[in-house]
Design a protein around this motif. Structure first.
Motif, PDB file in Angstrom:
ATOM      1  N   VAL A  20       0.839  -1.210   0.000  1.00 43.17           N
ATOM      2  CA  VAL A  20       0.000   0.000   0.000  1.00 43.17           C
ATOM      3  C   VAL A  20       0.870   1.254   0.000  1.00 43.17           C
ATOM      4  CG1 VAL A  20      -1.639   1.334   1.394  1.00 43.17           C
ATOM      5  CG2 VAL A  20      -1.969  -1.137   1.097  1.00 43.17           C
ATOM      6  N   LEU A  42      -6.001  -7.347  -3.011  1.00 44.00           N
ATOM      7  CA  LEU A  42      -5.098  -6.216  -2.755  1.00 44.00           C
ATOM      8  C   LEU A  42      -4.733  -5.512  -4.059  1.00 44.00           C
ATOM      9  CD1 LEU A  42      -3.290  -4.533  -0.867  1.00 44.00           C
ATOM     10  CD2 LEU A  42      -1.526  -6.308  -1.088  1.00 44.00           C
ATOM     11  N   GLU A  44      -6.442  -5.274  -6.766  1.00 45.20           N
ATOM     12  CA  GLU A  44      -7.588  -4.470  -7.237  1.00 45.20           C
ATOM     13  C   GLU A  44      -7.692  -3.167  -6.438  1.00 45.20           C
ATOM     14  OE1 GLU A  44     -10.778  -7.289  -6.938  1.00 45.20           O
ATOM     15  OE2 GLU A  44     -10.141  -8.342  -8.771  1.00 45.20           O
ATOM     16  N   ARG A  45      -7.440  -3.279  -5.135  1.00 49.64           N
ATOM     17  CA  ARG A  45      -7.504  -2.092  -4.266  1.00 49.64           C
ATOM     18  C   ARG A  45      -6.409  -1.082  -4.652  1.00 49.64           C
ATOM     19  NH1 ARG A  45      -6.254  -1.253   1.374  1.00 49.64           N
ATOM     20  NH2 ARG A  45      -5.412  -3.344   1.625  1.00 49.64           N
ATOM     21  N   LYS A  49      -7.307   2.639  -5.967  1.00 49.64           N
ATOM     22  CA  LYS A  49      -6.978   3.788  -5.114  1.00 49.64           C
ATOM     23  C   LYS A  49      -5.791   4.601  -5.616  1.00 49.64           C
ATOM     24  CE  LYS A  49      -6.799   5.169  -0.340  1.00 49.64           C
ATOM     25  NZ  LYS A  49      -6.638   4.802   1.035  1.00 49.64           N
TER      26      LYS A  49
END
Ligand code: NAP
Length: 272
Positions: A20, A42, A44-45, A49
């Motif tokens: 992240v 994860l 896709e996130r 974002k």
């Protein structure tokens, strides 16, 4: 061009946090672990974002040729890696004779052999490009012998010495090498090892400040970082004491993992 970071053990805990934070810094990602579903969620996130391209590479790093398999799949997709985060790992604890030998073998394969193998596979490309970085995740267990965590502590000491040695070899050739030595962090690590009593030294923190401290240390080209004042102090002081004395003092702290409640909490397959 966006640079690409490969994070092992990205399916949870510190690895997911690294993914992240690195996506937030503008890196594309290669996510490696066994749990493909969690890596895909994860990825896709991170795309939604941060607009990061995140490649999912499911791999059991305990397999003998794991590093080569990862390297082959990177080559097949035409991916080069600018930042390698060797984070995947797990621990065992308890009396050495009661720990499953196969489990310790897998631990060494993941925590040591795959880490070295991936570094062998990816560092030459960084050298060719004249830039790159490696972050290896060790532990505060690296700074002293760890009775009842004998294999885990020794593996993490390997990771620390390996990282510090590579840093000297490559610091004038454009490659940064950082070793991260966290104290206890609230992650599934303790479910895997089987007891929260394995958090023997220092108070528990969360992945976020640990990964932030690691990336700050990488930016400053530090050799290693042990986030948190207590961890930093013991990292500084412990290696300066006689080693048998340090092992004896460590045993007084780590013996709490032998408590009946800790043994009862251990998953069946790892329990004595
Ligand atoms: N939590 C702490 O207190 C602490 C303290 C100091 C150092 N560390 C170190 O920090 C690193 C990350 O641990 P964590 O706390 O974030 O624990 P975690 O949440 O349990 O994460 C461990 C990661 O390693 C991966 N992994 C385990 N075995 C694997 C295998 N055979 N093949 C591929 N991937 C494997 C797991 O993915 P899959 O299960 O999906 O394969 C998972 O993504 C480890 O090296 C650990 O030793 C943790």
């Amino acid at each position: 061009m966006r640079s690409t970071a490969l994070v092992t053990g990205a399916s949870s805990g510190l690895g997911a946090e690294f993914a992240v934070r690195l996506a937030a810094r503008g890196h594309d990602l290669v996510l490696v672990a066994r749990s493909e579903d969690r890596l895909t969620a994860l990825a896709e996130r991170l795309a939604a974002k941060y607009g990061a391209r995140a490649h999912v590479l499911p791999q059991d790093l305990a397999e003998p040729d794991a590093a080569r398999r990862v390297a082959d799949r990177l080559a097949a997709r035409g991916l080069s890696v600018d930042l390698l985060v060797n984070n995947a790992g797990f621990g065992t604890c308890g009396r050495f004779e009661e720990i499953d030998a196969d489990r310790d073998h897998d631990q060494l394969m993941v925590n040591v052999v795959a880490l070295v193998g991936l570094t062998h596979a990816l560092l030459p490309g960084m050298l060719e490009r004249g830039t790159g970085a490696v972050v290896n995740v060790a532990s505060t267990a690296a700074f002293q012998p760890a009775p009842y965590f004998a294999v885990y502590g020794a593996a993490k000491a390997f990771v620390l010495d390996f990282g510090l040695a590579l840093r000297q070899e490559y610091r004038r050739r454009g490659i940064r090498v950082l070793t991260l030595c966290p104290g206890p962090v609230d992650t599934p690590f303790f479910d895997v090892i089987g007891t929260r009593d394995a958090a023997v030294n220092g108070s528990m923190t969360t992945p976020e400040p640990v990964v932030r401290a690691a990336l700050r240390a990488l930016d400053r080209d530090r050799g290693y970082v042990a986030p948190g004042l207590g961890n930093a102090l013991s990292a500084h002081l412990l290696p300066r004491r006689p080693r048998t004395l340090v092992a004896a003092l460590a045993e007084r702290v780590t013996r709490k993992v032998l408590s009946p409640s800790a043994t009862a909490a251990r998953p069946k397959e790892y329990a004595a």
